[in-house]
Design a protein around this motif. Structure first.
Motif, PDB file in Angstrom:
ATOM      1  N   ALA A   1       0.850  -1.194   0.000  1.00  0.00           N
ATOM      2  CA  ALA A   1       0.000   0.000   0.000  1.00  0.00           C
ATOM      3  C   ALA A   1       0.883   1.240   0.000  1.00  0.00           C
ATOM      4  N   GLY A   2       0.466   2.260  -0.742  1.00  0.00           N
ATOM      5  CA  GLY A   2       1.220   3.510  -0.785  1.00  0.00           C
ATOM      6  C   GLY A   2       0.302   4.708  -0.615  1.00  0.00           C
ATOM      7  N   VAL A   3       0.719   5.656   0.220  1.00  0.00           N
ATOM      8  CA  VAL A   3      -0.045   6.889   0.438  1.00  0.00           C
ATOM      9  C   VAL A   3       0.874   8.072   0.163  1.00  0.00           C
ATOM     10  N   ALA A   4       0.534   8.856  -0.842  1.00  0.00           N
ATOM     11  CA  ALA A   4       1.375   9.990  -1.232  1.00  0.00           C
ATOM     12  C   ALA A   4       0.635  11.296  -0.989  1.00  0.00           C
ATOM     13  N   TYR A   5       1.229  12.142  -0.162  1.00  0.00           N
ATOM     14  CA  TYR A   5       0.713  13.482   0.059  1.00  0.00           C
ATOM     15  C   TYR A   5       1.436  14.448  -0.873  1.00  0.00           C
ATOM     16  N   TYR A   6       0.681  15.115  -1.724  1.00  0.00           N
ATOM     17  CA  TYR A   6       1.170  16.148  -2.653  1.00  0.00           C
ATOM     18  C   TYR A   6       2.551  15.800  -3.199  1.00  0.00           C
ATOM     19  N   GLY A   7       2.629  14.600  -3.786  1.00  0.00           N
ATOM     20  CA  GLY A   7       3.903  14.113  -4.308  1.00  0.00           C
ATOM     21  C   GLY A   7       3.959  14.102  -5.822  1.00  0.00           C
ATOM     22  N   ALA A   8       5.156  14.302  -6.355  1.00  0.00           N
ATOM     23  CA  ALA A   8       5.361  14.249  -7.805  1.00  0.00           C
ATOM     24  C   ALA A   8       5.042  12.856  -8.325  1.00  0.00           C
ATOM     25  N   GLN A   9       4.507  12.823  -9.541  1.00  0.00           N
ATOM     26  CA  GLN A   9       4.039  11.563 -10.117  1.00  0.00           C
ATOM     27  C   GLN A   9       4.961  11.099 -11.255  1.00  0.00           C
ATOM     28  N   PRO A  10       5.119   9.781 -11.391  1.00  0.00           N
ATOM     29  CA  PRO A  10       5.814   9.273 -12.567  1.00  0.00           C
ATOM     30  C   PRO A  10       4.963   9.519 -13.808  1.00  0.00           C
ATOM     31  N   THR A  11       5.604   9.659 -14.953  1.00  0.00           N
ATOM     32  CA  THR A  11       4.856   9.945 -16.182  1.00  0.00           C
ATOM     33  C   THR A  11       5.048   8.882 -17.257  1.00  0.00           C
ATOM     34  N   ALA A  12       6.133   8.106 -17.172  1.00  0.00           N
ATOM     35  CA  ALA A  12       6.414   7.115 -18.217  1.00  0.00           C
ATOM     36  C   ALA A  12       5.457   5.930 -18.093  1.00  0.00           C
ATOM     37  N   PRO A  13       4.727   5.589 -19.144  1.00  0.00           N
ATOM     38  CA  PRO A  13       3.781   4.470 -19.070  1.00  0.00           C
ATOM     39  C   PRO A  13       4.422   3.159 -18.652  1.00  0.00           C
ATOM     40  N   ASP A  14       5.672   2.912 -19.073  1.00  0.00           N
ATOM     41  CA  ASP A  14       6.315   1.651 -18.703  1.00  0.00           C
ATOM     42  C   ASP A  14       6.636   1.602 -17.216  1.00  0.00           C
ATOM     43  N   GLU A  15       6.848   2.763 -16.590  1.00  0.00           N
ATOM     44  CA  GLU A  15       7.046   2.804 -15.140  1.00  0.00           C
ATOM     45  C   GLU A  15       5.722   2.598 -14.412  1.00  0.00           C
ATOM     46  N   ILE A  16       4.705   3.325 -14.830  1.00  0.00           N
ATOM     47  CA  ILE A  16       3.403   3.231 -14.170  1.00  0.00           C
ATOM     48  C   ILE A  16       2.849   1.813 -14.275  1.00  0.00           C
ATOM     49  N   ALA A  17       3.171   1.108 -15.355  1.00  0.00           N
ATOM     50  CA  ALA A  17       2.698  -0.265 -15.533  1.00  0.00           C
ATOM     51  C   ALA A  17       3.271  -1.218 -14.491  1.00  0.00           C
ATOM     52  N   LYS A  18       4.357  -0.806 -13.820  1.00  0.00           N
ATOM     53  CA  LYS A  18       4.977  -1.667 -12.807  1.00  0.00           C
ATOM     54  C   LYS A  18       4.295  -1.536 -11.434  1.00  0.00           C
ATOM     55  N   ILE A  19       3.418  -0.561 -11.290  1.00  0.00           N
ATOM     56  CA  ILE A  19       2.776  -0.322  -9.993  1.00  0.00           C
ATOM     57  C   ILE A  19       1.726  -1.394  -9.716  1.00  0.00           C
TER      58      ILE A  19
END
Length: 303
Positions: free
Chosen positions: A210-228
């Protein structure tokens, strides 16, 4: 008795332009002189620019919701090996004093100034809720949090960022492998730490529960986001237009990747609204977001 917050100023006590200027200052986008130059027009009616800066700066006494010597928890400094990072990283470990059996773990990731008393208190808050909380100090390689916010920001800018990322990944894997941990770990972070939670979700995949991000920068690369693979809870402030403005695109990408993610935008809140040491703190947003965070961790780490 809790801390005396009767003299705490609220964000509404300051012009938004001044709060935005302070935001740039604490993130190192402008220096002290730049803040003073921009804030000069607000120094009226007996106020000085130095006084404005002082009133916006942290008062750590306000953040101590759980005293350092609270008998219900035990705390210590722990050193984690980080061979792919800066060699080692030191952090603040907080656990319930009378835990029966193994507990889930939570990594607590600080803002862009190192492991200050506010973040240590967040770790203690989680320990009271029956988690093993570990708050690493990303400034370990440069001597650790120096006890001064602006010195911390300056030091933060000197640390090798890819190596610091590896330090946090090593911390998460260390916590997950601890004999007093169930092997289920979450992560919560604020500002820089919120971005680090997103990074941990990418890098750890299913090893993060589980991950909780407060006002944090987001990844943008689709290949990175696909690993979540971890469920994500994302808290944003409506007045934090830069970070919050990128949330819709991140939400779309997460949905496309099949990730489980819930985001909330807290109206009228500023970046840093959970940090109860400065006037940017928003009591309603902080309490609601924290209850959502606790419920989220209970569901995904204890359920």
């Amino acid at each position: 008795m809790g801390p005396d917050t009767s003299k705490r100023k609220k964000a509404s006590d300051f012009p938004q332009e001044l709060l935005d200027l302070f935001h740039l200052y604490v993130h190192g986008d402008i220096d002290r002189r730049g803040f003073f130059d921009g804030a000069r027009k607000f120094a009226v009616g007996g106020l000085t620019v130095a006084g404005l800066l002082e009133s916006l700066s942290p008062n750590f006494a306000w953040a101590e919701q759980v005293p350092k010597d609270d008998a219900r928890i035990k705390t210590e400094r722990a050193t984690v090996p980080s061979p792919s990072g800066n060699g080692t990283i030191i952090g603040y470990l907080a656990r319930p004093s009378n835990a029966a059996g193994k507990l889930p773990g939570v990594i607590v990731v600080h803002e862009n100034r190192g492991l200050n008393p506010y973040i240590e208190d967040v770790a203690r808050r989680l320990a009271l809720l029956n988690f093993v909380a570990f708050a690493p100090d990303g400034l370990t390689s440069v001597g650790g949090y120096p006890g001064d916010e602006q010195k911390g920001v300056a030091l933060f800018g000197t640390v090798d960022k890819p190596k610091m990322t590896e330090d946090f990944i090593a911390s998460a894997r260390w916590l997950k492998a601890r004999p007093d941990c169930t092997g289920k770990i979450g992560a919560v972070g604020f500002c820089f730490g919120g971005g680090m939670v997103n990074t941990l979700a990418v890098r750890l995949g299913a090893d993060l529960s589980a991950g909780v991000a407060y006002y944090g920068a987001q990844p943008t690369a689709p290949d990175e986001i696909a690993k979540i693979k971890a469920p994500l809870l994302l808290h944003y402030a409506s007045l934090d237009t830069g970070i919050t403005g990128r949330w819709p695109a991140y939400e779309t990408a997460l949905k496309a990747a099949g990730a489980t993610a819930t985001g909330y935008v807290y109206e009228g809140a500023n970046h840093g609204f959970h940090n109860d040491t400065t006037p940017r703190y928003d009591d309603a947003a902080a309490k609601l977001s924290w209850q959502r965070t606790v419920d989220f961790f209970n569901k995904y780490l204890k359920g």
